[in-house]
Design an enzyme around this catalytic site. Structure first.
Site, PDB file in Angstrom:
ATOM      1  N   CYS A   1       0.830  -1.216   0.000  1.00 18.49           N
ATOM      2  CA  CYS A   1       0.000   0.000   0.000  1.00 18.49           C
ATOM      3  C   CYS A   1       0.861   1.262   0.000  1.00 18.49           C
ATOM      4  CB  CYS A   1      -0.914  -0.042   1.233  1.00 18.49           C
ATOM      5  SG  CYS A   1      -1.794   1.482   1.575  1.00 18.49           S
TER       6      CYS A   1
ATOM      7  N   CYS B   1      -0.072   3.958   2.548  1.00 18.37           N
ATOM      8  CA  CYS B   1       0.353   3.546   3.893  1.00 18.37           C
ATOM      9  C   CYS B   1       1.798   3.964   4.137  1.00 18.37           C
ATOM     10  CB  CYS B   1       0.227   2.033   4.062  1.00 18.37           C
ATOM     11  SG  CYS B   1      -1.447   1.400   3.874  1.00 18.37           S
TER      12      CYS B   1
END
Length: 122
Positions: A48, A51
């Protein structure tokens, strides 16, 4: 006398704890139920990009709010925990106090996350 006060250990300041097992998570969750500390859970995944982008902000917030527990849970390593909290997108931040969800933020929303920590942290 009283010289000890200036030599507090810094080991718990600015720490972001990465949960590696269901047992570790269950222990931390149980402990949070009896504590008045806010717990901020960062549900993330290795793949991700958002993230990774917010990671430095999480560390900065952990340094600033040393009275808050910052927990990282990789949704691919602990999918049952992510499922329990109905995580559908990453990053998702779940704020718990006394084991109960107080709020959640989905996405990279640094200012909103900081406001929520300030709101529920004390």
């Amino acid at each position: 006398m009283g010289a000890q006060a200036s030599s507090q250990p810094r080991s718990d300041h600015g720490e972001v704890i990465s949960i590696q097992s269901l047992e570790d998570w269950n222990t931390r969750l149980q402990n949070s139920k009896t504590s008045n500390k806010l717990m901020v859970i960062d549900f993330w995944a290795e793949w991700c990009e958002p993230c990774k982008a917010i990671d430095p902000t999480i560390q900065e917030l952990a340094d600033r709010f040393s009275d808050v527990d910052f927990i990282k849970i990789d949704v691919d390593k602990l999918p049952n925990v992510a499922k329990t909290y109905e995580v559908k997108a990453m990053p998702t931040f779940v704020l718990l106090k006394k084991g109960k969800e107080r709020d959640r933020i989905v996405g990279v929303k640094k200012d909103e996350l900081q406001r929520m920590i300030e709101k529920y942290g004390s």
